[in-house]
Design a protein around this motif. Structure first.
Motif, short mmCIF file in Angstrom:
data_model
loop_
_atom_site.label_atom_id
_atom_site.label_comp_id
_atom_site.label_asym_id
_atom_site.label_seq_id
_atom_site.Cartn_x
_atom_site.Cartn_y
_atom_site.Cartn_z
N THR A 87 0.82 -1.22 0.00
CA THR A 87 0.00 0.00 0.00
C THR A 87 0.85 1.27 0.00
O THR A 87 0.39 2.31 -0.41
CB THR A 87 -0.96 0.04 1.20
N TYR A 220 -0.96 -12.43 -3.08
CA TYR A 220 -1.41 -11.55 -4.17
C TYR A 220 -0.54 -10.31 -4.31
O TYR A 220 -0.96 -9.30 -4.84
CB TYR A 220 -2.88 -11.16 -3.98
N GLY B 78 -10.05 -9.35 3.28
CA GLY B 78 -10.24 -7.97 2.87
C GLY B 78 -9.11 -7.52 1.97
O GLY B 78 -8.44 -8.34 1.36
N GLY B 79 -8.92 -6.19 1.91
CA GLY B 79 -7.80 -5.68 1.12
C GLY B 79 -6.56 -5.66 1.99
O GLY B 79 -6.43 -6.48 2.88
N CYS B 80 -5.67 -4.74 1.77
CA CYS B 80 -4.38 -4.62 2.48
C CYS B 80 -3.88 -5.99 2.93
O CYS B 80 -3.83 -6.92 2.15
CB CYS B 80 -4.47 -3.62 3.62
N ARG B 81 -3.52 -6.13 4.21
CA ARG B 81 -2.99 -7.42 4.65
C ARG B 81 -4.08 -8.37 5.12
O ARG B 81 -3.85 -9.57 5.24
CB ARG B 81 -2.05 -7.19 5.83
N TYR B 82 -5.27 -7.85 5.42
CA TYR B 82 -6.36 -8.70 5.92
C TYR B 82 -6.58 -9.91 5.01
O TYR B 82 -6.88 -11.00 5.47
CB TYR B 82 -7.67 -7.91 5.99
N GLY B 83 -6.46 -9.65 3.70
CA GLY B 83 -6.74 -10.71 2.74
C GLY B 83 -5.76 -11.87 2.80
O GLY B 83 -6.02 -12.93 2.25
N TYR B 84 -4.62 -11.65 3.44
CA TYR B 84 -3.61 -12.70 3.47
C TYR B 84 -3.54 -13.38 4.83
O TYR B 84 -2.82 -14.35 5.01
CB TYR B 84 -2.25 -12.10 3.10
N TYR B 85 -4.29 -12.84 5.80
CA TYR B 85 -4.31 -13.45 7.14
C TYR B 85 -4.58 -14.95 7.08
O TYR B 85 -3.93 -15.75 7.72
CB TYR B 85 -5.45 -12.85 7.96
N SER B 104 -10.82 -18.03 3.51
CA SER B 104 -11.02 -16.58 3.52
C SER B 104 -12.07 -16.21 2.50
O SER B 104 -12.04 -16.72 1.39
CB SER B 104 -9.72 -15.85 3.18
N ILE B 107 -10.08 -12.24 -0.67
CA ILE B 107 -8.63 -12.35 -0.79
C ILE B 107 -8.13 -11.18 -1.64
O ILE B 107 -8.61 -10.97 -2.75
CB ILE B 107 -8.22 -13.69 -1.42
N GLY B 108 -7.19 -10.44 -1.10
CA GLY B 108 -6.63 -9.31 -1.86
C GLY B 108 -7.67 -8.27 -2.23
O GLY B 108 -7.60 -7.67 -3.27
N GLY B 109 -8.64 -8.07 -1.36
CA GLY B 109 -9.66 -7.06 -1.60
C GLY B 109 -10.71 -7.50 -2.62
O GLY B 109 -11.65 -6.78 -2.90
N LYS B 110 -10.52 -8.69 -3.19
CA LYS B 110 -11.47 -9.14 -4.21
C LYS B 110 -12.19 -10.40 -3.71
O LYS B 110 -11.62 -11.23 -3.03
CB LYS B 110 -10.73 -9.50 -5.50
N GLY B 272 -4.94 2.67 -0.70
CA GLY B 272 -4.90 1.44 0.10
C GLY B 272 -5.83 1.50 1.29
O GLY B 272 -5.90 2.50 1.99
N ALA B 273 -6.57 0.40 1.53
CA ALA B 273 -7.53 0.29 2.63
C ALA B 273 -8.42 1.53 2.69
O ALA B 273 -8.96 1.94 1.68
CB ALA B 273 -6.82 0.03 3.94
#
Lengths: 294, 354
Positions: A87, A220, B78-85, B104, B107-110, B272-273
């Motif tokens: 980001t 990603y 979610g986006g940012c890092r949430y998607g990779y948790y 999840s 993933i990656g905001g999508k 971002g986010a």
């Protein structure tokens, strides 16, 4: 005069920029290698919690801000949905634009919206009053020369895999690996201990990007995928891995943790802080090499 | 082995999540328990050191749910890092020898509906598509109603005459919501409680202190992650404005960010986010003459860190005080409360001593 911060984006596309500007006879200046003064400048304008690489980048920008009319600050958003970036790469243009008074030369890479590096450079060429035909020639020249050099570097990197010395793969973002303040001192330590260094960014990115799936299915982030995939490519030919990141890198904190849990190769995980002195790292590198030599 | 589902805790949003899942499937579901210091301790123990705090909270919650029998975990992503948790948390839990799977949703905001349907079908093949859509709509409607009521509460809770009247009625409402018999019934319940909330006696002076609270979404929405900062504000008789809630993120954000970017002259790109949202909301709070702004986030939240200098600049230009809080699992509550006290005092002095 365009100022080019020798940090972050520079280590991805910097050589293309300079080839391009050379051909078009556009004046530019590159900030010096990262040094204490630049780090201090960066820290004074950064937020405390920013990662060290960003603090350093802002230091480079501050250095150039006093000396140049223009600053080259690209924005890199994505190379498709599954290839996003940190980001900070999204925010850097607007952050610099709000903190510094210089005029900013900017382009955006967003393959979802068909915004590419080529288009970005065309736009810069127009901005400096160059003709379309000349810009196209410059672009060709810049990319050709860059690709030729990169091919040579990749070949060298692959040839090193055949050597009999102990080999360590560096998993780190190029802007850390090649930075004189972050990666270079540690790489020198390893080389002095007779270790062959294999660079994770010097492989065919298309293949490493795809190979990363084997280690992490959800990943990603384009730049993480590009380097992580190299582990799958060379795992049989290396003796150890050095994970190198700056504190507190958001991507690496998760990705490196996952990879370390999945691999079965000796590794060393070094996180560089802006206050770090090399002495602590030295002992860790030495004992790592001892393990490899056993 | 039978599948037993669980998911992370986020304020009261586990109520609609449970409602939807329990109506569309016959799966056993374990509700996430309230986050306690033990949850946080568990989560921190097994998390990477400098990951953002929601990772630790949700990992801790997962472990507690697993201890109660859950084996199929859903991370929102979610986006940012949430998607990779999700992927890393699954690995960590498997390395702890828990026989679990973890999916999840984003993933990656999508996200794509097909993938979510596939995941749900893998849990329970008897799930029916039409029924799922119907109850998901009710779930979303429930979230909207909850958020609307919360907005009203934030404006008034600091001025209630009878202590805890808002909290008690809210508890009653949530309990009724969780037993709603369908869309129409839910709507009736909402109308009923809306009226009752309006009737709660308050004593609100016209020139009360007004504070806007912005920042990173998890820390804003989960009270245990911010030492119940809104409760603290209310106890000092302050009117609170918060933009971020699930209906904003889920239903409004996409469109609004485009509008925000057009209106913000000093910002060109999405950052971002919720970074752009927060910059815009800072401007709006300044314009609406709020007395102060509180920006909260979890430690190491990269997108927010990157824009804090911009938020600070905007607030300064508009002469509105702003204070930044970064919450980690070992943040001292006393330190936070002391800084808040000083902030309130300063705002009061500015407002009433002029």
């Amino acid at each position: 005069m365009i100022g080019i911060p020798k940090s972050l984006f520079y280590y991805y596309d910097g050589k293309i920029w300079t080839n391009f500007f050379d051909y078009l006879k556009i004046d530019y200046v590159i900030s010096p290698d990262t040094n204490k003064e630049i780090i201090e400048m960066g820290k004074s304008i950064s937020n405390d919690e920013m990662c060290m690489s960003i603090k350093s980048y802002l230091g480079h920008v501050a250095y150039l801000s006093k000396r140049c009319k223009y600053l080259l600050i690209p924005r890199i958003e994505n190379f498709g949905d599954n290839n996003q970036t940190c980001t900070n790469f999204l925010a850097m243009y607007d952050l610099v634009n709000n903190l510094f008074g210089n005029e900013i030369i900017n382009y955006n890479i967003n393959l979802n919206d068909n915004e590419t590096l080529k288009k970005g450079l065309m736009y810069i060429g127009y901005k400096f009053g160059k003709k379309k035909s000349l810009i196209k020639k410059a672009l060709n020249y810049a990319l050709k020369r860059y690709n030729k050099e990169r091919k040579k570097d990749i070949l060298n990197n692959i040839l090193k895999l055949k050597k009999s010395k102990k080999k360590v793969l560096i998993i780190s973002h190029p802007y850390n690996t090649y930075d004189t303040f972050v990666g270079q001192p540690i790489i020198k330590l390893l080389k002095d201990l007779d270790i062959e260094i294999i660079y994770s960014d010097l492989f065919n990115k298309n293949s490493t990007n795809k190979l990363s799936k084997k280690l992490s299915k959800d990943l990603y982030w384009k730049y993480s995928k590009d380097i992580i995939g190299s582990i799958e490519l060379v795992k049989k030919n290396i003796d150890g891995i050095l994970f190198l990141s700056t504190f507190p890198c958001g991507l690496d904190s998760l990705v490196n943790e996952l990879i370390i849990r999945k691999i079965n190769i000796p590794y060393l995980n070094i996180i560089v802080d802006d206050l770090d002195s090399l002495s602590g790292v030295e002992t860790r590198v030495e004992s790592f090499v001892d393990i490899l030599n056993q | 082995m039978d599948k037993v589902i669980s998911f992370p805790k986020l304020d009261n949003y586990d109520i609609p999540a449970f409602y939807v899942l329990s109506h569309i499937s016959s799966l056993k579901i374990i509700k996430p328990s309230k986050i306690t210091s033990k949850t946080i301790e568990l989560g921190s123990k097994y998390s990477p050191e400098f990951v953002c705090t929601p990772f630790k909270y949700t990992l801790g919650t997962f472990i507690e749910s697993i201890e109660k029998g859950a084996n199929t975990l859903i991370q929102f992503g979610g986006g940012c890092r949430y998607g990779y948790y999700g992927e890393l948390q699954e690995q960590i839990l498997k390395d702890l020898d828990y026989p679990i799977t973890l999916d999840s949703l984003i993933i990656g905001g999508k996200t794509d509906i097909k993938r979510i349907i596939k995941i749900m079908k893998s849990y329970d093949p008897s799930i029916k598509l039409f029924k799922s859509i119907y109850y998901t709509l009710i779930g979303i409607q429930m979230i909207k109603y909850m958020d609307r009521i919360d907005d009203y509460i934030r404006l008034n809770i600091g001025f209630e005459i009878n202590k805890d009247s808002f909290i008690n009625l809210k508890e009653e409402m949530l309990n009724d919501f969780s037993h709603a018999k369908g869309l129409i019934n839910l709507h009736r319940l909402y109308r009923k409680y809306y009226k009752r909330f309006k009737k709660i006696p308050i004593n609100k002076p016209k020139d009360c202190l007004k504070i806007g609270i912005i920042g990173e979404l998890y820390t804003l929405m989960e009270p245990s992650s911010n030492y119940e900062i809104e409760k603290d504000l209310a106890s000092h008789h302050i009117q609170i404005k918060r933009y971020t809630n699930v209906s904003y993120l889920l239903l409004k954000k996409r469109k609004l960010v485009k509008k925000y970017l057009k209106k913000l002259k000093n910002i060109k790109y999405r950052m971002g986010a919720d970074a752009v949202d927060n910059i815009y909301h800072t401007k709006e709070l300044c314009k609406k003459h709020y007395d102060g702004i509180i920006h909260i986030k979890s430690s190491f939240c990269t997108p927010e860190i990157a824009v804090m200098p911009i938020i600070n600049k905007i607030a300064k230009e508009n002469n509105v005080p702003v204070i930044f809080f970064s919450f980690d699992t070992n943040t001292s509550e006393v330190g936070i409360k002391t800084r808040l006290e000083a902030f309130y005092d300063m705002l009061e002095m500015r407002k009433y001593n002029e």
